[in-house]
Design a protein around this motif. Structure first.
Motif, PDB file in Angstrom:
ATOM      1  N   LYS A  23       0.846  -1.187   0.000  1.00  0.00           N
ATOM      2  CA  LYS A  23       0.000   0.000   0.000  1.00  0.00           C
ATOM      3  C   LYS A  23       0.885   1.242   0.000  1.00  0.00           C
ATOM      4  O   LYS A  23       1.982   1.237   0.570  1.00  0.00           O
ATOM      5  N   PRO A  24       0.446   2.315  -0.676  1.00  0.00           N
ATOM      6  CA  PRO A  24       1.259   3.538  -0.738  1.00  0.00           C
ATOM      7  C   PRO A  24       1.247   4.281   0.590  1.00  0.00           C
ATOM      8  O   PRO A  24       0.222   4.367   1.266  1.00  0.00           O
ATOM      9  N   LYS A  25       2.411   4.794   0.973  1.00  0.00           N
ATOM     10  CA  LYS A  25       2.510   5.607   2.185  1.00  0.00           C
ATOM     11  C   LYS A  25       3.784   6.427   2.120  1.00  0.00           C
ATOM     12  O   LYS A  25       4.873   5.886   1.935  1.00  0.00           O
ATOM     13  N   LEU A  30       4.640   0.409   1.078  1.00  0.00           N
ATOM     14  CA  LEU A  30       4.896  -0.387   2.277  1.00  0.00           C
ATOM     15  C   LEU A  30       4.266  -1.760   2.130  1.00  0.00           C
ATOM     16  O   LEU A  30       3.164  -1.908   1.600  1.00  0.00           O
ATOM     17  N   GLU A  31       4.961  -2.760   2.613  1.00  0.00           N
ATOM     18  CA  GLU A  31       4.484  -4.143   2.520  1.00  0.00           C
ATOM     19  C   GLU A  31       3.788  -4.552   3.813  1.00  0.00           C
ATOM     20  O   GLU A  31       4.172  -4.109   4.902  1.00  0.00           O
ATOM     21  N   PHE A  32       2.775  -5.407   3.686  1.00  0.00           N
ATOM     22  CA  PHE A  32       2.055  -5.886   4.867  1.00  0.00           C
ATOM     23  C   PHE A  32       1.492  -7.269   4.590  1.00  0.00           C
ATOM     24  O   PHE A  32       1.327  -7.684   3.437  1.00  0.00           O
ATOM     25  N   VAL A  33       1.211  -7.992   5.655  1.00  0.00           N
ATOM     26  CA  VAL A  33       0.569  -9.305   5.562  1.00  0.00           C
ATOM     27  C   VAL A  33      -0.895  -9.140   5.944  1.00  0.00           C
ATOM     28  O   VAL A  33      -1.207  -8.593   7.010  1.00  0.00           O
ATOM     29  N   GLY A  34      -1.789  -9.580   5.091  1.00  0.00           N
ATOM     30  CA  GLY A  34      -3.219  -9.430   5.327  1.00  0.00           C
ATOM     31  C   GLY A  34      -3.771 -10.417   6.341  1.00  0.00           C
ATOM     32  O   GLY A  34      -3.099 -11.351   6.785  1.00  0.00           O
ATOM     33  N   ASP A 122       6.883   0.787  10.479  1.00  0.00           N
ATOM     34  CA  ASP A 122       6.962   1.688  11.606  1.00  0.00           C
ATOM     35  C   ASP A 122       8.313   2.378  11.721  1.00  0.00           C
ATOM     36  O   ASP A 122       8.392   3.552  12.065  1.00  0.00           O
ATOM     37  N   LEU A 123       9.395   1.676  11.442  1.00  0.00           N
ATOM     38  CA  LEU A 123      10.692   2.326  11.517  1.00  0.00           C
ATOM     39  C   LEU A 123      10.856   3.337  10.390  1.00  0.00           C
ATOM     40  O   LEU A 123      11.596   4.296  10.515  1.00  0.00           O
ATOM     41  N   HIS A 124      10.145   3.119   9.285  1.00  0.00           N
ATOM     42  CA  HIS A 124      10.141   4.125   8.213  1.00  0.00           C
ATOM     43  C   HIS A 124       9.514   5.411   8.733  1.00  0.00           C
ATOM     44  O   HIS A 124      10.017   6.509   8.492  1.00  0.00           O
ATOM     45  N   ASP A 125       8.409   5.291   9.475  1.00  0.00           N
ATOM     46  CA  ASP A 125       7.751   6.472  10.030  1.00  0.00           C
ATOM     47  C   ASP A 125       8.681   7.215  10.973  1.00  0.00           C
ATOM     48  O   ASP A 125       8.780   8.440  10.951  1.00  0.00           O
TER      49      ASP A 125
END
Length: 206
Positions: A23-25, A30-34, A122-125
């Motif tokens: 998803k864009p951020k 950013l990658e995530f597990v659904g 989160d570390l990107h944020d």
């Protein structure tokens, strides 16, 4: 040395590329597990895994907090840990499902599920306001080849990110705690487990 339950060890293994969404951020993907992929992994490691709300309302249903978030207990292989999720602005029945899924991902992260992806997110944020590059790409993929101290530090940073999020701290607040604990610079540059444990202890309880 305490032996890790094989199911919990399996939970920490990376997810397959086809199980990872994007998803864009902040100008990046950013990658995530659904929810479905995480549930599949949970059933694989413990067919009897379960979750229960931290609090129940007078109607007998899970109680949401003042922010519309849901606290839950997630039990996997006999180990119980907290998770927290919110609906990300959604409304109605969809919001309930979103909060449950988010809380499961958050609770699963505390067991190590998709921990590398949480690092990227989160570390990107934190890095955006801390003036440092996010942890991503080859660095995160090489975690399995890191030294024991690097692995411990990585886990501690993830715990700090999760606890700081629960306590509603800003990245600048976390950086201040790092300095107070004797470290220098933003969180994702810290590798000393002693400093990181001190930061974890300094975060106020939620």
């Amino acid at each position: 040395m305490t032996e890790v339950h094989p199911g919990l060890a399996r939970l920490r293994e990376p997810f397959a590329p086809n199980q990872i969404g994007r998803k864009p951020k902040g100008g990046t993907q950013l990658e995530f597990v659904g929810h479905a992929a995480l549930t599949d992994r949970l059933l694989e490691v413990d067919p009897y895994w379960s979750w229960e709300p931290f609090a129940v309302g007078e109607d007998g249903l899970p109680k949401f907090d003042q922010f519309g978030g849901l606290w839950m207990w997630l039990t996997i292989c006999g180990v119980r840990r907290l998770g927290y999720g919110d609906a990300d602005g959604k409304k109605g029945a969809v919001a309930v499902k979103e909060a449950i899924g988010d809380a499961l991902r958050n609770g699963g992260m505390r067991f190590g599920a998709a921990l590398d992806l949480w690092h990227k997110g989160d570390l990107h944020d934190l890095a955006e306001e801390g003036g440092s590059a996010p942890v991503s790409g080859p660095a995160s993929k090489s975690a399995a080849r890191s030294s024991p101290d690097d692995v411990v530090a990585s886990d501690l940073r993830a715990q700090i990110v999760a606890k700081a999020k629960d306590a509603q701290l800003q990245p600048s607040d976390v950086t201040a705690l790092v300095v107070e604990a004797g470290g220098k610079g933003p969180l994702n540059s810290q590798k000393d487990p002693v400093v990181l444990r001190s930061v974890l202890a300094l975060i106020p309880p939620f």
